[in-house]
Enzyme design. Structure first.
Site, mmCIF file in Angstrom:
data_model
loop_
_atom_site.group_PDB
_atom_site.id
_atom_site.type_symbol
_atom_site.label_atom_id
_atom_site.label_comp_id
_atom_site.label_asym_id
_atom_site.label_seq_id
_atom_site.Cartn_x
_atom_site.Cartn_y
_atom_site.Cartn_z
ATOM 1 N N SER A 141 33.272 29.051 53.440
ATOM 2 C CA SER A 141 31.875 28.637 53.603
ATOM 3 C C SER A 141 31.057 28.728 52.323
ATOM 4 O O SER A 141 29.855 28.452 52.343
ATOM 5 C CB SER A 141 31.213 29.477 54.696
ATOM 6 O OG SER A 141 31.351 30.857 54.410
ATOM 7 N N THR A 190 26.548 31.252 54.659
ATOM 8 C CA THR A 190 26.129 31.394 53.265
ATOM 9 C C THR A 190 26.254 32.831 52.802
ATOM 10 O O THR A 190 26.126 33.741 53.610
ATOM 11 C CB THR A 190 24.646 30.989 53.194
ATOM 12 O OG1 THR A 190 24.554 29.637 53.573
ATOM 13 C CG2 THR A 190 24.027 31.215 51.854
ATOM 14 N N THR A 210 26.242 28.420 48.865
ATOM 15 C CA THR A 210 26.937 27.982 50.076
ATOM 16 C C THR A 210 27.615 26.636 49.877
ATOM 17 O O THR A 210 27.203 25.851 49.015
ATOM 18 C CB THR A 210 25.918 27.855 51.231
ATOM 19 O OG1 THR A 210 26.596 27.700 52.461
ATOM 20 C CG2 THR A 210 24.984 26.687 51.037
ATOM 21 N N ARG A 215 24.028 15.674 52.617
ATOM 22 C CA ARG A 215 23.169 16.664 53.284
ATOM 23 C C ARG A 215 22.975 17.899 52.389
ATOM 24 O O ARG A 215 23.912 18.443 51.823
ATOM 25 C CB ARG A 215 23.804 17.077 54.607
ATOM 26 C CG ARG A 215 22.977 18.081 55.434
ATOM 27 C CD ARG A 215 23.427 19.506 55.230
ATOM 28 N NE ARG A 215 22.773 20.436 56.134
ATOM 29 C CZ ARG A 215 22.861 21.758 56.026
ATOM 30 N NH1 ARG A 215 23.568 22.315 55.063
ATOM 31 N NH2 ARG A 215 22.240 22.546 56.876
ATOM 32 N N VAL A 216 21.739 18.337 52.278
ATOM 33 C CA VAL A 216 21.421 19.575 51.562
ATOM 34 C C VAL A 216 20.719 20.493 52.550
ATOM 35 O O VAL A 216 19.833 20.053 53.286
ATOM 36 C CB VAL A 216 20.515 19.282 50.343
ATOM 37 C CG1 VAL A 216 19.994 20.577 49.726
ATOM 38 C CG2 VAL A 216 21.274 18.463 49.293
ATOM 39 N N GLY A 217 21.113 21.749 52.578
ATOM 40 C CA GLY A 217 20.508 22.701 53.508
ATOM 41 C C GLY A 217 19.386 23.496 52.867
ATOM 42 O O GLY A 217 18.782 23.091 51.866
ATOM 43 N N ASP A 218 19.129 24.640 53.428
ATOM 44 C CA ASP A 218 18.050 25.504 52.939
ATOM 45 C C ASP A 218 18.448 26.312 51.701
ATOM 46 O O ASP A 218 17.578 26.760 50.940
ATOM 47 C CB ASP A 218 17.647 26.500 54.038
ATOM 48 C CG ASP A 218 18.821 27.392 54.457
ATOM 49 O OD1 ASP A 218 19.953 26.869 54.610
ATOM 50 O OD2 ASP A 218 18.624 28.615 54.607
ATOM 51 N N THR A 274 20.399 32.817 56.301
ATOM 52 C CA THR A 274 21.683 32.182 56.573
ATOM 53 C C THR A 274 21.599 31.564 57.957
ATOM 54 O O THR A 274 20.794 31.988 58.784
ATOM 55 C CB THR A 274 22.843 33.196 56.481
ATOM 56 O OG1 THR A 274 24.077 32.514 56.758
ATOM 57 C CG2 THR A 274 22.692 34.339 57.458
ATOM 58 N N GLY A 275 22.422 30.556 58.181
ATOM 59 C CA GLY A 275 22.388 29.892 59.471
ATOM 60 C C GLY A 275 21.984 28.437 59.322
ATOM 61 O O GLY A 275 22.115 27.866 58.242
ATOM 62 N N GLY A 307 20.367 25.550 58.327
ATOM 63 C CA GLY A 307 19.413 25.382 57.233
ATOM 64 C C GLY A 307 18.225 24.524 57.597
ATOM 65 O O GLY A 307 17.110 24.757 57.113
HETATM 66 N N1 ASP Z 1 22.142 27.916 55.576
HETATM 67 C C1 ASP Z 1 23.352 27.180 55.239
HETATM 68 C C2 ASP Z 1 23.075 25.714 55.324
HETATM 69 O O1 ASP Z 1 22.391 25.290 56.228
HETATM 70 C C3 ASP Z 1 24.501 27.524 56.073
HETATM 71 C C4 ASP Z 1 24.649 28.975 56.483
HETATM 72 O O2 ASP Z 1 24.069 29.846 55.934
HETATM 73 O O3 ASP Z 1 25.334 29.288 57.447
HETATM 74 O O4 ASP Z 1 23.594 24.994 54.510
#
Ligand code: ASP
Length: 341
Positions: A98, A200, A218, A228-231, A251-252, A254
């Site tokens: 991950s 992450t 991450t 795609r770009v997350g948080d 984390t989680g 995004g």
């Molecule tokens: N926050 C990350 C994202 O959305 C993924 C994660 O932390 O689980 O890219």
């Protein structure tokens, strides 16, 4: 070991201003678990226990990452160096699926990485949608230190990394490729979020000088749409540091963290007087309040304040953090709002 580090807790005295109440919390739990609380009455000198150095990071992979960070922190190194070197361990771990090398790819088979870093002077740098570079966190630091910008993305980020001497690497390991091919067979090419396809590493540190820094890196959601770009590379979403107050990372899912400016909110809640634990809880509850469909919407926050007090909280059960200070090297289970169905 330095004298400073021999002192496991350093006590600072501050004078209380009339009516001021200060709280410091050292348990990563809601409710009545271990708390360090001090309440100042008018003109009473107040002693606040400061735990430093200290490093906290997300998930089990945080234990190894913390070891590298601790090498630096316990030798009077800076929080900034500690968080960079710490998360590089996870980025370079090919077995970790991950983050960095070995991360699960997008639905077209590309490993695309997001990372950001922030220091005690509010300097920050980020890379998004970066490919073929094993340690995006170090590219993010170069963006911070060697450019007038905060974020570089995609091809531009890759060209910058190569210009700075980073080597191009194939990040798609056989294990990740096989997992992606299995997914392709079952998924009908539909990107999905579930509780297992992301994680992450976010890391926050307070150094012996009392300075905070944070890093977040991450490979994002597995099998996401290309681009795609997350948080995680977004300052204020995946990570935020304000040296006057504290630091937070997420984390989680995004998208939910971006929508609520998650990490910035946690820090602002601490500025308003919430403990790190209370701030994480409120940010999690804000995410719950703003989303009708909570299925698979796992988000966890970590916060660390100027006194080395920390907190962590998540939407669902299962989030944990790795902690390292002079007394502890351990995992801590986060409290949460919901059980999985
Ligand atoms: N926050 C990350 C994202 O959305 C993924 C994660 O932390 O689980 O890219």
């Amino acid at each position: 070991m330095t004298d400073r580090n021999k002192n496991r807790r350093e006590f600072i005295k501050i004078s209380a201003i009339g009516g001021l109440a200060l709280m410091s919390q050292t348990a990563c739990a809601s409710g009545d678990e271990e708390k360090n609380q001090s309440v100042a009455s008018e003109s009473t000198p107040l002693s606040i226990a400061v735990t430093k150095p200290i490093v906290v990071s997300t998930w089990n992979h945080g234990l190894d990452a913390n070891k590298a960070a601790w090498e630096i922190l316990s030798n009077d190194g800076s929080a900034l160096d500690a968080v960079e070197q710490g998360v590089r361990v996870t980025e370079s771990d090919a077995d970790n699926m991950s983050v960095g090398l070995g991360g699960l790819p997008d639905r077209d088979g590309n490993v695309t990485l997001d990372a950001c870093i922030m220091d005690h002077e509010s300097n920050c740098g980020a890379v998004a949608f970066l490919q073929e570079i094993e340690n995006p966190i170090s590219v993010a630091r170069k963006v911070m230190e060697d450019t007038p910008h905060v974020m570089l993305a995609g091809e531009g980020a890759l060209a910058f990394a190569v210009e700075k001497g980073f080597k191009k690497t194939n990040l798609l390991t056989d294990k990740a490729k096989e997992a992606w091919q299995n997914w392709l067979n079952e998924s009908e090419y539909e990107p999905v979020i579930n509780s297992e396809n992301h994680d992450t590493i976010g890391m926050l540190a307070l150094d012996a000088e009392g300075n905070l820094a944070g890093a977040c890196t991450t490979s994002g959601m597995a099998y996401k749409l290309h681009g795609r770009v997350g948080d995680s590379p977004i300052i204020g979403a995946g990570l935020f540091v304000d040296n006057e107050v504290g630091a937070a990372c997420a984390t989680g899912v995004g998208e939910a963290v971006i929508r609520t400016a998650g990490s910035a909110i946690v820090v602002e809640l601490m500025r308003q007087g919430k403990s790190p634990q209370e701030a994480c809880e409120e940010a999690v509850n804000r995410i719950i309040a703003k989303h009708k469909d909570l299925s698979n919407l796992q988000v966890g926050f970590i916060a660390l304040d100027k006194n080395g007090a920390y907190g962590c909280h998540s939407v669902y059960a299962g989030f944990n953090i790795a902690l390292r200070d002079n007394n502890n090297e351990t995992m801590v289970d986060a409290q949460y709002e919901k059980e999985w169905d």
